[in-house]
Design a protein around this motif. Sequence first.
Motif, PDB file in Angstrom:
ATOM      1  N   LEU A   1      -4.912   6.985   0.163  1.00  0.00           N
ATOM      2  CA  LEU A   1      -4.443   5.734   0.182  1.00  0.00           C
ATOM      3  C   LEU A   1      -4.544   4.755  -1.014  1.00  0.00           C
ATOM      4  CD1 LEU A   1      -3.098   3.560   2.470  1.00  0.00           C
ATOM      5  CD2 LEU A   1      -5.624   2.918   2.645  1.00  0.00           C
TER       6      LEU A   1
ATOM      7  N   MET B   1       0.860  -1.106  -0.054  1.00  0.00           N
ATOM      8  CA  MET B   1      -0.071   0.027  -0.111  1.00  0.00           C
ATOM      9  C   MET B   1       0.972   1.254   0.085  1.00  0.00           C
ATOM     10  SD  MET B   1      -3.019  -0.824   2.456  1.00  0.00           S
ATOM     11  CE  MET B   1      -2.258  -1.558   3.768  1.00  0.00           C
ATOM     12  N   LYS B   2       0.161   2.279  -0.280  1.00  0.00           N
ATOM     13  CA  LYS B   2       0.854   3.632  -0.641  1.00  0.00           C
ATOM     14  C   LYS B   2       0.153   4.827   0.094  1.00  0.00           C
ATOM     15  CE  LYS B   2       3.165   2.514  -5.025  1.00  0.00           C
ATOM     16  NZ  LYS B   2       3.053   2.480  -6.587  1.00  0.00           N
ATOM     17  N   LEU B   3       0.807   5.763   0.845  1.00  0.00           N
ATOM     18  CA  LEU B   3       0.282   6.691   1.443  1.00  0.00           C
ATOM     19  C   LEU B   3       0.914   8.102   0.579  1.00  0.00           C
ATOM     20  CD1 LEU B   3      -1.918   7.614   3.497  1.00  0.00           C
ATOM     21  CD2 LEU B   3       0.060   7.805   5.040  1.00  0.00           C
TER      22      LEU B   3
ATOM     23  N   ASN C   1       4.443  -0.619   6.988  1.00  0.00           N
ATOM     24  CA  ASN C   1       3.968  -1.451   6.000  1.00  0.00           C
ATOM     25  C   ASN C   1       3.576  -0.830   4.697  1.00  0.00           C
ATOM     26  OD1 ASN C   1       3.537  -3.199   8.194  1.00  0.00           O
ATOM     27  ND2 ASN C   1       2.041  -4.399   7.486  1.00  0.00           N
ATOM     28  N   LEU C   2       3.681   0.798   5.050  1.00  0.00           N
ATOM     29  CA  LEU C   2       3.244   1.529   4.001  1.00  0.00           C
ATOM     30  C   LEU C   2       4.451   2.335   3.163  1.00  0.00           C
ATOM     31  CD1 LEU C   2       0.373   3.857   5.331  1.00  0.00           C
ATOM     32  CD2 LEU C   2       0.308   1.883   3.852  1.00  0.00           C
TER      33      LEU C   2
END
Lengths: 204, 204
Positions: B57, B1-3, B27-28
């Motif tokens: 997100l 996942m990307k923020l 985790n991001l």
Amino acid sequence: MKLYHTQIAPNARRARIFIAEKGLLENLELITVKLGDGEHKSADFLAKNPYATVPVLELDDGSFITESHSISRYFESLSSGIKLFGETAKEQATIDMWQRRAELGVLFSTGQYFHHATQGIGDDRYRNNEWGLHQQSQLLLHLAIMEKQLQHNPFLAGEIYSIADITLLCSLDFALHLNLLTLNDYPKLSRWHQEVSQRPSSAA
Amino acid sequence: MKLYHTQIAPNARRARIFIAEKGLLENLELITVKLGDGEHKSADFLAKNPYATVPVLELDDGSFITESHSISRYFESLSSGIKLFGETAKEQATIDMWQRRAELGVLFSTGQYFHHATQGIGDDRYRNNEWGLHQQSQLLLHLAIMEKQLQHNPFLAGEIYSIADITLLCSLDFALHLNLLTLNDYPKLSRWHQEVSQRPSSAA
């Protein structure tokens, strides 16, 4: 339980529709707050809600929940049956996002126009006419995003009817009531509006 | 996942703190959006979020969740561990209510001041200086309600640390950064602010 509300206020209607969808509206005592008489600014009402707004839910233990969204959250957790806030993590987040877009976009713009560019509820609150008029243009930007979303989705947050639809319905009906727009320019919103308006809860 | 985020934006910080409390920030992939360069208005970013705001997100399936609150909701449903949105119906509704009061009151007033009465992020958006300055007075009304609530409660929504505290912390730090207030006049808010600032997540 008691729900302090007014029949016409869009935020009160959001809560009533949500509770009606859960089949629990008959369990509530509905108490009308006379906004035109300033009843929401009385010491008695401010003790229930320092923000002087409707709706307010009074629980049987004498505590108060304000905010249409928070009251809906209460009934979502309280009752079984269909989940109007969604089930899976992604579904819940997506519904929350579209609920917020409808509320912070469409309902906010319309409410600001109402309170700042018209006589509103006739109270003595601060008015900024230019700000109110600016919200007309903002409303159109938000509606364009909703129209695009409804091109590929039956409901605002996707495949299922949710709290996002309830918020958008009450927001849009408020804007239509103020003659801020016509749905002729929005075929997808128009189709969606017809469909969700036909649900029995919409009359709540 | 990307923020997609910026370090200083209060809404991005709300999401980071929430995810840090869940132990999932590592985790991001964090990707900085250069607001000063107008990167949030590029076609590439608008495809991710038509509202041109951070945080966003990106899920592993390529879909996007915008809005700090909705992103937090995603991680609440995704993860086990402490529930920052509450457990029982009443607790969830109460937390939702105080989260909204902090967001729609304190953060909104401060944000409107920032975007309308200062140079904001230096973009070309509509400005209404009078509206921005009016929000200073509104901020004080909201803070008085928070101060009263913290007289009898360790945390904003009651006995437990919740998303309402995260929203208020980011809102208040934003207002302090803009020199809109000093906490000297608010002993309960000041005590609360010291305590929640000491949580490791606050540095996220």
